[in-house]
Motif scaffolding. Structure first.
Motif, short mmCIF file in Angstrom:
data_model
loop_
_atom_site.label_atom_id
_atom_site.label_comp_id
_atom_site.label_asym_id
_atom_site.label_seq_id
_atom_site.Cartn_x
_atom_site.Cartn_y
_atom_site.Cartn_z
N LEU A 185 4.41 2.00 -2.85
CA LEU A 185 4.68 1.36 -1.56
C LEU A 185 3.63 1.76 -0.54
O LEU A 185 3.15 0.91 0.23
CB LEU A 185 6.09 1.74 -1.08
N ALA A 186 3.25 3.04 -0.51
CA ALA A 186 2.23 3.49 0.43
C ALA A 186 0.90 2.80 0.14
O ALA A 186 0.22 2.33 1.07
CB ALA A 186 2.07 5.01 0.33
N HIS A 227 7.64 -3.48 4.85
CA HIS A 227 6.83 -4.25 3.90
C HIS A 227 7.75 -5.00 2.94
O HIS A 227 8.80 -4.47 2.52
CB HIS A 227 5.90 -3.31 3.12
N LEU A 230 5.80 0.94 6.17
CA LEU A 230 6.20 0.89 4.76
C LEU A 230 7.59 0.28 4.60
O LEU A 230 7.81 -0.54 3.71
CB LEU A 230 6.16 2.29 4.16
N ALA A 279 1.18 -1.04 1.11
CA ALA A 279 1.30 -1.31 2.54
C ALA A 279 0.07 -0.88 3.33
O ALA A 279 -0.28 -1.51 4.34
CB ALA A 279 2.54 -0.59 3.10
#
Length: 424
Positions: free
Chosen positions: A146-147, A299, A296, A150
């Motif tokens: 995810l990091a 997103h 995040l 995003a």
């Protein structure tokens, strides 16, 4: 007359009180399958014709799930094959409560929709005050994905060559990150990476600098790594994956990174697993600066990675509740462990021995935890695995060792009975 003609019909057998009760608990199809198999065995002469109901009842599992209860006597506290951290009683109670209808996204005072997992996030921030915000996804790898998606999709992630690790089961960090559409900019060498290496690589396309704790191996000798504090002034976000889920320093694990210390040193985001040293359910923790965490959380991918209500309940109870089984095992007094081993050995005819346990779960490599075990002949290893409950020990120097550091004291009675059954 052929004895097989006396085998009861399926509907008659299903009316047996034991099997009728089991059908309500396990499902009619599962119970019927056990009955049909018992009838087949009776026709083959393997079961007396008047004991078909008994055979069917004996063959039924304890639950409708294929999972079996296992006593972890391996001495590996966070055993990946056994599901890593066992949940605390408080977390188990919370999961049971959450299995019904709950206010997971509802404000009961107003009747309006509320933020999902709000009390869980509040509990996490109470444990890590240095974090401006928190978000939880379904595992540690998902937190990194995810990091990367995003913050760096179509851009570069600057990472040391010495931190391009394999996280288990063949999954490699570079492959995981590249799958998000980010590009990796490797800097330094396998054993030495300086702050200057990172600084020279940063440019307009840099999404963030990634620092990964090599949690499942150690590198010693002529080595150099840049600290979080040295990276925090480079003008781009610093994302630190600590892996093990330790939220604050622990004297038993002096070399293990923790979220609070990394955030205080200047990390913008810290990612970690919740089912390792934190002792909670499988999930991925994201802690750090509020604008980045919110980016995040908003997103589109965050929806696909969100945790369910059972994880929300278990994680909050882990954070707010009493010390977890993982923490209890980690801090267990070795003298108490040896006394338990001697007591179990005296009751089973086994031998009490000294041994060493490990943290496991890819955490604290090289940390040795003095422990005590019950030693048995090697054939016991298989017999214990196939018992009920199953007991998983380890084979060492031709003996089966049941390491008590990973066995909670309340399981000693079950362990004694399992040893006796395996030896009978």
């Amino acid at each position: 007359m052929d004895e097989r003609r006396r085998i009861a019909r399926t509907d008659v057998l299903l009316a047996d009180p034991r099997l009728a009760e089991a059908a309500g608990r396990l499902g009619r199809d599962l119970v019927k399958a056990a009955v049909v198999d018992a009838q087949r065995r009776a026709r083959a002469g393997e079961v007396p014709v008047d004991a078909v109901a008994d055979a069917a009842a004996a063959a039924l599992p304890e639950s409708a799930s294929g999972l079996r209860e296992v006593v972890n006597a391996t001495g590996v506290l966070l055993h990946t094959n056994l599901g890593r951290a066992p949940l605390s009683p408080a977390a188990r109670d919370a999961v049971l409560l959450a299995s019904g209808a709950t206010d997971v996204e509802l404000d009961l005072a107003t009747g309006a929709r509320a933020r999902r997992g709000r009390s869980m996030l509040a509990a996490l921030l109470e444990r890590v005050p240095a974090a401006g915000a928190a978000h939880v996804v379904n595992n540690g790898a998902a937190a990194l994905v995810l990091a990367a998606t995003a913050l760096a999709a179509g851009r570069e992630i600057v990472v040391s060559r010495g931190e391009m690790v394999e996280i288990g089961d063949g999954f490699r960090l570079p492959d995981l990150l590249v799958s998000t559409g980010a590009r990796l900019r490797e800097v330094g060498t396998t054993n030495r990476t300086s702050p200057g290496d990172y600084a020279a690589a940063i440019g307009p396309d840099t999404g963030f600098v990634l620092k990964v704790h090599p949690s499942n191996f150690r590198m010693t000798g002529f080595t150099r790594e840049a600290s979080v504090a040295e990276l925090s002034g480079l003008g781009v976000p610093v994302v630190v994956d600590i892996g093990s889920g330790l939220l604050a320093p622990d004297p038993v694990l002096p070399g293990e990174p923790d979220a609070a210390t990394r955030l205080a040193a200047g990390a913008d985001l810290v990612t970690a697993s919740g089912d390792k040293l934190l002792g909670g359910p499988q999930c991925g923790l994201i802690l750090g600066r509020a604008p980045l965490v919110e980016r995040l959380a908003r997103h589109p991918l965050a929806r696909a990675l969100r945790v369910d209500k059972l994880t929300i309940a278990a994680l909050e109870a882990t954070l707010r509740g009493p010390r977890t089984p993982t923490a209890e095992a980690l801090h267990a007094d070795v003298r108490t462990l040896r006394a338990r081993a001697e007591r179990i050995a005296a009751e089973t005819g086994a031998e009490a021995v000294r041994c060493d346990a490990a943290v496991g779960g890819g955490g604290a490599p090289g940390v040795v935890l003095p422990s005590a075990a019950v030693a048995l002949p090697e054939p016991y290893a298989e017999r214990l695995r196939l018992g009920a409950p199953a007991v998983m020990g380890r084979v060492e120097d031709g003996r089966c060792l049941l390491d008590l550091r990973s066995v909670p004291p309340e399981s000693d009675g079950a362990l004694i009975e399992a040893i006796r059954a395996a030896g009978s």
